[in-house]
Design a protein around this motif. Structure first.
Motif, PDB file in Angstrom:
ATOM      1  N   LYS A 157      -5.895  34.036  32.485  1.00 27.06           N
ATOM      2  CA  LYS A 157      -5.078  35.227  32.219  1.00 27.06           C
ATOM      3  C   LYS A 157      -5.321  36.236  33.334  1.00 27.06           C
ATOM      4  N   GLY A 212      -3.088  45.946  25.838  1.00 32.63           N
ATOM      5  CA  GLY A 212      -4.127  44.995  26.199  1.00 32.63           C
ATOM      6  C   GLY A 212      -3.909  43.621  25.571  1.00 32.63           C
ATOM      7  N   ASP A 261      -4.632  39.698  26.760  1.00 31.73           N
ATOM      8  CA  ASP A 261      -5.917  39.021  26.551  1.00 31.73           C
ATOM      9  C   ASP A 261      -5.822  38.111  25.331  1.00 31.73           C
TER      10      ASP A 261
HETATM   11 MG    MG Z   1      -6.497  44.590  29.826  1.00 32.97          MG
END
Ligand code: MG
Ligand code: ASP
Length: 415
Positions: free
Chosen positions: A7, A151, A154
């Motif tokens: 990632k 975020g 992730d």
């Molecule tokens: Mg991040």
């Protein structure tokens, strides 16, 4: 030959040059014969830019359209990376959340992954194609585009690694790994080689922003080894893994702090059943996460009740408290928004007594007053005046986080 999920975060794909660099890294891994799924975030700053656009056309943008909008950021970087790989002669295909079929619930802006269909990705891998997947996005039962919260790429990465039973999930970012504390505050904070899922969960929930907390929950539940590392160097980063014996000997692996805290105290609340429920019910109903709660033993049939909330929710929480104040029979409300939470985290706390006492000694020696305390099996948190937060973090790091052997030698040789 392994199946690896990589990632790449926003800064790693922040420009065309960076995307080309990432393509080269992917190519060299692919050349070693590994099967590769690559998850990408939007280019750095893109998600914020899109959210700003939404706010310019609507006072209160609806959640469904906001998700359709911000998901485009990841679509751009996935297609660009696939193009850059093809340009290097690597077979690559991009996939959006709905094309893979990453199914989520319908909680726009904070959707949870329900299931992942592996077929299309496996078909690509079996043809020697690199599957480039847009992170952060999924699709609900009614085919609406959803996103997984800030975020969230992730979590896409780790969830895909779990679904595909990948051998490893590499999370590429702009720092070299997980540190014992914030290097901006503790200059001699150091990178950890390994950390357990549980410690990482605590650190993520305490405000360390390396990994979205849900990704760590996934990694723990499905036992996916995660390697957090920099896409700007070839250095080894930090492995987030299941705990083992040697880890249990480490008393404290990290010192975290969180300035995003506010404290509310209800004074002299009558000590009767049901009052806490009446107070915290509406706060929970408003989606506000209460962190620490302290209630004193009652003296004259009344007790003070103090709790903390994220600063962004302070105004809302306070007005809810005020609306309950007289019904509850409290004698006033006191507040403090200049507070911070400082925490130490480590597996060794489970088996060593006296860690809390030592922590309080260290803070006392610096003249720092402790306002609230909370503990879990592997964590001790205190609330202190915000102006002492950095001092507290440094003092605790010095006291608990052992220096590296090399550092010790250097210290020892100083006259
Ligand atoms: Mg991040
Ligand atoms: N682009 C999204 C964000 O900025 C998701 C991610 O980067 O993980 O939050």
């Amino acid at each position: 030959m392994a199946l690896i999920v990589q990632k790449y975060g926003g800064t790693s794909v922040g420009s065309v040059e960076r995307i080309r660099e990432v393509a080269k890294r992917v190519q060299s891994c692919h050349r070693q014969g590994h099967r590769l799924v690559v998850v990408v975030s939007a280019m750095a700053g893109e998600t914020n830019r899109l959210l700003d656009l939404a706010r310019k056309v609507a006072a209160r943008p609806s959640e469904r359209e906001s998700d359709a909008l911000v998901a485009s950021g990841e679509q751009v970087s996935a297609a660009l990376l696939a193009l850059a790989l093809q340009d290097l002669g690597v077979k690559a295909s991009s996939f959006l959340g709905h094309q893979v079929r990453i199914s989520t619930d319908s909680a726009f802006g904070r959707a949870r992954i329900r299931s992942i269909n592996k077929e299309r990705l496996l078909a690509a891998l079996n043809h020697g194609t690199v599957a480039v997947v847009a992170g952060f996005q999924g699709v609900d039962n009614d085919d609406n585009i959803t996103t997984l919260g800030r975020g969230g790429s992730d979590t896409t990465g780790v969830a895909l690694a779990a679904a595909l039973s990948a051998d490893l999930c590499e999370i590429y970012t702009d720092v070299d790994g997980v540190y014992t504390s914030d290097p901006r505050i503790v200059p001699h904070a150091r990178k950890l080689d390994r950390i357990s899922f549980d410690e990482m969960l605590e650190l993520s929930s305490l405000g360390a922003k390396v990994l979205q907390i849900r990704s760590v929950e996934f990694a723990k539940r499905y036992n996916v080894p995660v390697h957090v590392r920099s896409s700007f160097t070839d250095n080894q980063g930090t492995f987030v893994v299941q705990e083992d014996k040697p880890m249990e000997d480490i008393l404290v692996s990290g010192v975290a702090y969180d300035r995003d805290q506010a404290k509310i105290t209800l004074l002299r609340v009558p000590d009767r059943p049901g009052l806490a429920a009446r107070l915290f019910g509406p706060i929970a109903g408003a989606g506000i996460v209460v962190d620490m709660i302290i209630q004193n033993a009652s003296a004259d049939g009344t007790t003070d009740l103090t709790f903390t909330v994220p600063r962004g929710d302070f105004d809302k929480a306070l007005s809810l408290v005020k609306s309950q104040e007289s019904m509850i029979g409290a004698h006033g409300v006191a507040t403090d928004t200049n507070v911070a939470k400082v925490s130490i985290v480590g597996l060794g706390m489970r088996s060593h007594a006296g860690v809390a006492a030592r922590m309080f000694d260290v803070l006392a020696a610096e003249g720092i007053n402790i306002q609230m305390i909370s503990t879990s099996e592997i964590k001790i948190s205190v609330v202190v005046d915000e102006k002492y937060a950095e001092l507290a973090v440094r003092a605790l790091h010095d006291a608990f986080v052992a220096p590296r052997p090399g550092d010790e030698a250097r210290q020892g040789s100083t006259p």
